[in-house]
Write an enzyme that holds these catalytic residues in place. Structure first.
Site, PDB file in Angstrom:
ATOM      1  CG  HIS A 128      -0.216  -0.017   2.533  1.00  0.00           C
ATOM      2  ND1 HIS A 128       0.342  -1.166   3.059  1.00  0.00           N
ATOM      3  CD2 HIS A 128       0.061   0.972   3.415  1.00  0.00           C
ATOM      4  CE1 HIS A 128       0.910  -0.886   4.226  1.00  0.00           C
ATOM      5  NE2 HIS A 128       0.768   0.399   4.452  1.00  0.00           N
ATOM      6  CE1 TYR A 129       6.180   5.109   2.388  1.00  0.00           C
ATOM      7  CE2 TYR A 129       7.491   3.482   1.204  1.00  0.00           C
ATOM      8  CZ  TYR A 129       7.377   4.726   1.799  1.00  0.00           C
ATOM      9  OH  TYR A 129       8.455   5.568   1.803  1.00  0.00           O
ATOM     10  CE1 TYR A 130       8.934   0.475  -2.681  1.00  0.00           C
ATOM     11  CE2 TYR A 130       8.016  -0.842  -0.884  1.00  0.00           C
ATOM     12  CZ  TYR A 130       9.112  -0.283  -1.531  1.00  0.00           C
ATOM     13  OH  TYR A 130      10.362  -0.470  -1.037  1.00  0.00           O
TER      14      TYR A 130
END
Length: 216
Positions: A128-130
């Site tokens: 999700h961060y990427y």
């Protein structure tokens, strides 16, 4: 140039603010979320403005007014959930891009993540961060701003060496001190070789100024 630092109280942001304050070439405005943070900065002679990335775009436009450039180095942090990552790292970044355009700040440097441009190299644990970084970067590339996207590897708190490895795509994983990330971001502001460019960044053997020029 007058530079708004978004995420000025973060670990990279603090290095950036300090370097800009000591610069002969730039002046700094630090954007923070809390009154006490702004007061601490003002005591050090630093122009500070209060705004929240989860707030209105209007407040971000106001924060960026009069600035020539914006550095976005904000993040929700590793202890928050995916919802906060989307609100800060993605939507907060996109709102800041829109606000910079509206405020007339032409230059925009964003701190992303190593290989955020390459879905095949994303860590499953923080996918999700990427994804947030990937799409914020793509929105910046699609904007009218003169952008630079800096994608650092694993972030270290040790002292910077002033030497890095930079390339549009680095296949191997690596790490880099936060201080060197800040130095690279600040050096990128007026380095024409970084205009409309994105690159990965890890520690290396080349001085930052020389590494940036190698992008030409």
């Amino acid at each position: 140039m007058k530079v708004l630092v978004v995420g000025a109280n973060g670990q990279i942001g603090q290095h950036i603010v300090k370097q800009l304050k000591n610069s002969d070439e730039h002046t700094v405005r630090a954007m923070v979320r809390k009154e006490e943070q702004a007061e601490e900065l003002k005591k050090k002679g630093i122009d500070a403005v209060i705004a929240n990335l989860e707030g209105s775009k209007k407040s971000l436009v106001k924060a960026a007014k009069g600035c020539d450039a914006v550095i976005f180095t904000a993040g929700s942090g590793g202890s928050t959930g995916a919802d906060k990552t989307l609100l800060v790292d993605l939507d907060g970044a996109v709102k800041t891009i829109e606000a910079a355009e509206e405020a007339g700040a032409d230059r925009f440097v964003i701190v992303s993540a190593l290989q955020a441009n390459n879905r095949g190299n994303w860590s499953e644990k923080i996918r999700h961060y990427y994804a947030a970084k990937h799409y914020a970067d793509r929105m910046l590339e699609a904007s009218n701003l003169n952008y630079t996207i800096v994608r650092p590897g694993g972030l270290l708190n040790e002292a910077g060496t002033g030497k890095v490895q930079i390339a549009e795509n680095l296949d191997e994983r690596g790490s880099v001190p936060r201080e060197d990330v800040a130095s690279t971001v600040v050096a990128s502001l007026s380095e024409e070789c970084t205009y409309k460019r994105a690159f990965d960044l890890v520690s290396g053997d080349t001085f930052i100024a020389d590494a940036l020029k190698s992008l030409s």
